[in-house]
Write a protein that holds these residues in place. Structure first.
Motif, short mmCIF file in Angstrom:
data_model
loop_
_atom_site.label_atom_id
_atom_site.label_comp_id
_atom_site.label_asym_id
_atom_site.label_seq_id
_atom_site.Cartn_x
_atom_site.Cartn_y
_atom_site.Cartn_z
N ARG A 297 0.91 -1.04 0.09
CA ARG A 297 0.07 0.12 -0.12
C ARG A 297 0.95 1.25 -0.14
O ARG A 297 1.91 1.32 0.56
CB ARG A 297 -0.84 -0.13 1.20
CG ARG A 297 -1.87 -1.12 1.17
CD ARG A 297 -3.11 -0.79 2.09
NE ARG A 297 -4.09 -2.09 2.14
CZ ARG A 297 -5.22 -2.12 1.79
NH1 ARG A 297 -6.01 -0.94 1.15
NH2 ARG A 297 -5.96 -3.13 1.68
N ASN B 82 -3.18 0.47 -3.82
CA ASN B 82 -3.10 -0.90 -3.15
C ASN B 82 -2.52 -1.85 -4.40
O ASN B 82 -3.37 -1.89 -5.57
CB ASN B 82 -4.55 -1.38 -2.74
CG ASN B 82 -4.22 -2.52 -1.81
OD1 ASN B 82 -3.37 -3.06 -1.39
ND2 ASN B 82 -5.58 -3.63 -1.78
N THR C 176 -10.16 -6.67 -8.06
CA THR C 176 -11.13 -6.66 -6.97
C THR C 176 -12.36 -7.34 -7.24
O THR C 176 -12.85 -7.53 -8.37
CB THR C 176 -11.50 -5.14 -6.83
OG1 THR C 176 -10.27 -4.24 -7.01
CG2 THR C 176 -12.52 -4.93 -5.83
N ARG D 141 -0.77 -6.11 -9.78
CA ARG D 141 -1.86 -5.49 -10.14
C ARG D 141 -1.91 -4.01 -9.09
O ARG D 141 -2.06 -4.18 -8.08
CB ARG D 141 -3.09 -6.16 -9.62
CG ARG D 141 -4.41 -5.93 -10.01
CD ARG D 141 -5.36 -6.05 -8.98
NE ARG D 141 -5.19 -5.07 -7.99
CZ ARG D 141 -5.84 -4.52 -6.85
NH1 ARG D 141 -6.92 -5.42 -6.76
NH2 ARG D 141 -5.42 -3.77 -6.08
O1 LIG Z 1 -7.49 -3.67 -3.81
C1 LIG Z 1 -8.48 -4.08 -3.92
O2 LIG Z 1 -8.95 -4.61 -4.73
C2 LIG Z 1 -9.78 -3.64 -2.78
C3 LIG Z 1 -9.00 -3.04 -1.67
C4 LIG Z 1 -9.95 -2.79 -0.45
O3 LIG Z 1 -11.00 -3.44 -0.43
C5 LIG Z 1 -9.68 -2.03 0.64
O4 LIG Z 1 -8.62 -1.51 0.57
O5 LIG Z 1 -10.34 -1.74 1.54
#
Ligand SMILES: O=C(O)CCC(=O)C(=O)O
Length: 253
Positions: free
Chosen positions: A60, A100, A145, A200
């Motif tokens: 992150r 992310n 996702t 990704r």
């Molecule tokens: O990275 C993703 O596909 C979703 C991330 C997510 O749901 C979050 O960080 O709360």
């Protein structure tokens, strides 16, 4: 779901399914600049030991506005703004902006709704909403996702005790540059990245109604240079404008 640049279709999809998928709303050179800057920051944070790494090689990158001028145009993008306004109404704000990255071998995240901070019962509308900018093509294999279409209408978070954490999900796939906008009540998770070497990369620009506390504390943490460059729309998104009688200064808006 089909990609669309028709905002009437996008808002209809949001109401029906809890998400919509926008065709890349920025020019290709801007997308490349964002991809390049994020790759640099990811590497820099790995090199200097400040990287937030988890689940094998997932990463992150927080506080993106302080880490590159390239990220501001995504936050204030017109198409996303209009779709968000449909969900969050008058003078909604940016809650946080971060990347992310699902790395090779990265595990999936727990299934959740983003407005879990709110105690039940939830009102019959979204308190927050998210946008996922796909900086790489999102595929089933690289950890796109995953969502439960229509779960926003259940208006609650998954009940883990009754096994709802294992509800069947579908991956939301799209070419690099696509943006998934989703209701804060939609059940979703990062997918598992089963590839041997693909990263990704996604940017999550997360917004909230004008009376909800922001996830990121911009008043304390935002670099002055970002504020100096901010357009009126960006200042509003950051929380520098009032919302009715909230956010006043010395009794005045
Ligand atoms: O990275 C993703 O596909 C979703 C991330 C997510 O749901 C979050 O960080 O709360």
């Amino acid at each position: 779901m089909e990609l669309t640049d028709d905002l009437a279709q996008a808002t209809a999809d949001l109401d029906e399914y809890g998400y919509c998928l926008l065709t890349c709303p920025i020019p290709e050179d801007e997308l490349h600049a964002v991809q390049k800057r994020l790759a640099e920051v990811m590497q820099q944070e790995r090199d200097d030991g400040t990287a937030f790494l988890y689940e094998n090689d997932n990463q992150r990158v927080f506080s993106l506005l302080n880490k590159g001028t390239e990220f501001a145009d995504l936050v204030a993008n017109g198409a996303v703004f209009r779709v968000m306004e449909h969900l969050l109404g008058y003078n909604f704000m940016l809650s946080s902006t971060h990347a992310n990255v699902a790395g090779p071998g990265g595990a999936s995240m727990n299934l959740h709704a983003d407005q879990t901070f709110a105690r039940p019962p939830w009102p019959p509308y979204a308190l927050v909403a998210n946008s996922m900018w796909m900086l790489d093509e999102f595929t089933d294999a690289n950890g796109a996702t995953r969502i439960v279409p229509g779960s926003h209408r259940w208006n609650r978070q998954p009940d883990y005790l009754s096994g709802e954490g294992n509800t069947e999900t579908v991956p939301v796939c799209g070419p690099a540059g696509s943006v998934m906008v989703f209701d804060g009540r939609l059940w979703h998770q990062t997918g598992q990245n089963t590839t041997g070497g693909e990263y990704r990369r996604g940017i999550l620009n997360y917004y909230c109604r004008g009376y909800i506390r922001q996830q990121q504390n911009f008043f304390v943490g935002l670099d002055q240079a970002v504020l100096d460059r901010a357009t009126p729309r960006m200042r509003r998104l950051l929380g520098w404008e009032n919302y009715l009688s909230l956010g006043m200064l010395d009794g005045l808006p």
